[in-house]
Design an enzyme around this catalytic site. Sequence first.
Site, mmCIF file in Angstrom:
data_model
loop_
_atom_site.group_PDB
_atom_site.id
_atom_site.type_symbol
_atom_site.label_atom_id
_atom_site.label_comp_id
_atom_site.label_asym_id
_atom_site.label_seq_id
_atom_site.Cartn_x
_atom_site.Cartn_y
_atom_site.Cartn_z
ATOM 1 N N HIS A 131 43.196 39.241 33.019
ATOM 2 C CA HIS A 131 44.309 38.440 33.512
ATOM 3 C C HIS A 131 45.461 38.518 32.531
ATOM 4 O O HIS A 131 45.255 38.646 31.317
ATOM 5 C CB HIS A 131 43.873 36.979 33.699
ATOM 6 C CG HIS A 131 44.806 36.181 34.560
ATOM 7 N ND1 HIS A 131 45.955 35.612 34.051
ATOM 8 C CD2 HIS A 131 44.772 35.869 35.883
ATOM 9 C CE1 HIS A 131 46.581 34.977 35.045
ATOM 10 N NE2 HIS A 131 45.888 35.123 36.158
ATOM 11 N N ASP A 188 40.268 36.442 41.519
ATOM 12 C CA ASP A 188 40.008 37.346 42.636
ATOM 13 C C ASP A 188 38.559 37.822 42.717
ATOM 14 O O ASP A 188 38.087 38.192 43.794
ATOM 15 C CB ASP A 188 40.921 38.567 42.546
ATOM 16 C CG ASP A 188 42.385 38.197 42.648
ATOM 17 O OD1 ASP A 188 42.753 37.555 43.638
ATOM 18 O OD2 ASP A 188 43.150 38.537 41.726
#
Length: 392
Positions: free
Chosen positions: A259, A315
């Site tokens: 991320h 996700d």
Amino acid sequence: MDARNIGLRNIEVADTKICSIDGENGKLIYRGFDILDLVNHSTFEETSYLLLFGELPSPEQLADFGRRLREARGIPEPMIKNMKNRPKRAQPMDVLQSCVAELADYDLNIDDFSKEAHTRRAITLIAKIPSIVAAWNRIRTGQHVVDPMEEGSHAANFLYMLRGVEPSAEEAKVMDICFILHAEHSFNASTFAAREISSTRASMYAAISGAVGALSGELHGGANVQVMKMLLEIGDPANVEKWVAGRLSSGGRIMGMGHAVYRTTDPRADILSRLSKAISKEKNNKWFEITERVEKATKKWMLEHKGQAIYPNVDLYSASIYYSMGIPMDLNTPIFAISRISGWASHVIEEKFAEAAPKPALYRPKAVYIGRYCGPMGCEYVPLSERKQQVA
């Protein structure tokens, strides 16, 4: 240019009271409230109220807010007719983006630029975006469009309009939690797009349409679709380690891992992991097991070969949740938009009506020119008839 600043990384562009992310410690805060508390105690409707108004509602305020959302769920009939005229192959995010812009046509007070009018538009968009997504899926699959429920939660209504049958309480709760987790995430790409467009004094519909466009890219909202494609390609838990090693060794990426902000596990991923495990057990499928092994195999490979720690993001586990619920993969990103509209709209309102001056501050970042340079007077223009073909 400092490489850390490319893409505006680490550049502070505005103040906000809406969301705080502590990337080092894996904390996500909406208006001062930890995301874990909201997941455990709140609902998407209450969370949306918090994001829009800055405070948790009283029972009366929440009841009124829920009523306004329910009353705004319907889609104008001409919009449904327009969707029926679109090619059935049209991408759901493209349909959603154009429909959001089209909603401006039905705003009878489009020239009202007050905060109250923008709040009304926010409620309209929160209510109607799920209806648009569900309606398009039914239209493209040759099914009749389902009218919204007169009662029922935001999450339950979406699943009902999508499938035509009322969901179980458990499914509605899972979807509600997913909505909360995706509702807001500070100045991500789509939120920044909404704020940048809003800073030009464009309408909320224009700003949100731009945000939907930004979200459609696979490096943003489209990442969970790529995760599910990966899981399907792997196919079996026994194939995970070899597949991951092959992908990383060849310079590829493992979608759902890593991320831009978090330096530890994305707090949303922890919650979604638990939901994925529960749903996989209920449905007796292999998707959680494959996903968990992908996470472990990626962490191990990165430590052994790169000396780097890497963690799952939002996700990785959301993909298998939606797939296990029978939701088409290409609706994963529209579901993201159904959630994130609460955050987007809150940021548009903050951009237009923030107490801090100046407002609005038109976004105009500076670029570093690295192109052709022929001196301070520029390059000499050669007439077309005198130019020679350039050798590649």
